[in-house]
Scaffold this motif. Structure first.
Motif: not given
Ligand code: RIB
Length: 309
Positions: A13, A40, A138, A249
């Motif tokens: 990130d 995530k 994802e 998360d």
């Molecule tokens: O939920 C947060 C995450 O969403 C971040 O860390 C980013 O990488 C995205 O995937």
């Protein structure tokens, strides 16, 4: 003791601190940039492990130095036996954070979307009845993973995020737990996301009657619906937010762990809400997730927050 297999994303990130989230056509200087481990999937593995679940993170990294990602997982005690490296770039994001802690995220999937069928099947051969599969949206191959988990007698908890319309074609009837926000819940129920939360839950439940449904409502709190039981509601703990990235998360990992360990559901929600609140007081996603002992010692555990739905 159950095992958790989290088949999920790993992202680097790139987090830019902005005066405001920029609009189309604007160019704006960032105050600072931080580079953090995220995704995530990775965030939820860290949260599951810090909450006390025996957790394996499966997925794929690209070429290059990924120690920022593997380091945070190892520090949290997450096992990496089924983490592969593929000849593509590692997933990454560009995240803007405004002074109130709100964010906006550009996601580049990279290696997260390069999972191969034979690797997925080999990974599942190490898990069985009573174990928990955790998924988000994802990585590629979600349908195959849901079917493999069901064949092996595993439970599946699916966090329907980030939402894409193709998720509605997945075999959601094979999931045991569905975690949604109001937008995702509205799409599954075929309803206006601003509907009353109780009605939204009814709509989702109509589509997936077998599922425990978790509806998160941001600062308003969350609603938990377990089949055959009364709805439970919990507020959001009040703290000064620095960066909200990864708070959902954190909530997911703590709530799933508490429910798997047999904690009373209402208290499980309170613990998860406190963990998420602590995470937003610090920058970054995975790095901001507290341990269970930190959560339990926190003053946020003294009184359950009031639901504001
Ligand atoms: O939920 C947060 C995450 O969403 C971040 O860390 C980013 O990488 C995205 O995937």
């Amino acid at each position: 003791m159950y095992k958790v297999l989290n088949f999920g994303s790993l992202n680097i990130d790139y987090v830019y601190s902005m005066d405001h989230i920029i609009k189309p056509g604007e160019t704006e200087a960032a105050h600072s940039r931080g580079i953090f481990p995220g995704g995530k999937g990775l965030n939820q593995s860290v949260s599951l492990a810090r909450a006390g679940s025996d957790t394996w993170h499966a997925g794929a990294l690209g070429q290059g130095d990924n120690s920022i990602l593997t380091g945070v997982l190892k520090d949290a005690g997450v096992k990496l036996d089924y983490l592969r490296t593929h000849d593509v770039p590692t997933g990454h994001t560009v995240i803007q954070v405004d002074p109130s802690g709100q964010n906006s995220i550009i996601l580049f999937g990279g290696a997260n979307r390069s999972l191969k069928d034979d690797e997925v099947e080999e990974t599942f051969s190490h898990f069985g009845a009573g174990d928990l599969l955790v998924l988000q949206n994802e990585v590629n191959g979600l349908e195959r993973m849901m079917r493999l988990a069901a064949q092996r007698g595993m439970k599946t908890a699916f966090n329907v995020s980030p939402f894409t319309p193709d998720l509605l074609d997945l075999p959601l009837d094979l999931c045991s737990v569905l975690l949604v926000n109001e937008i995702e819940g509205g799409a599954i129920a075929g309803m206006d996301p601003s509907s009353d939360p109780d009605k939204l839950i009814d709509g989702i439940r109509h589509r997936v009657p077998q599922c425990t449904v978790v509806l998160t409502l941001g600062t308003r709190g969350s609603v938990l619906s377990i089949p055959g039981q009364d709805l439970l509601k919990c507020g959001c703990c009040k703290v000064k937010a620095v960066d909200t990235t990864g708070s959902g998360d954190t909530y997911t990992g703590f709530l799933l762990t508490m429910l798997m360990k047999g904690e009373a559901p209402q208290r499980a929600m309170h613990i998860a809400a406190a963990a998420a609140a602590i995470s937003v007081t610090r920058p970054g996603a995975a790095c901001s997730i507290p341990s269970l002992s930190e959560v339990m010692a926190s003053e946020l555990m003294q009184k359950a927050p009031e639901f504001k739905g």
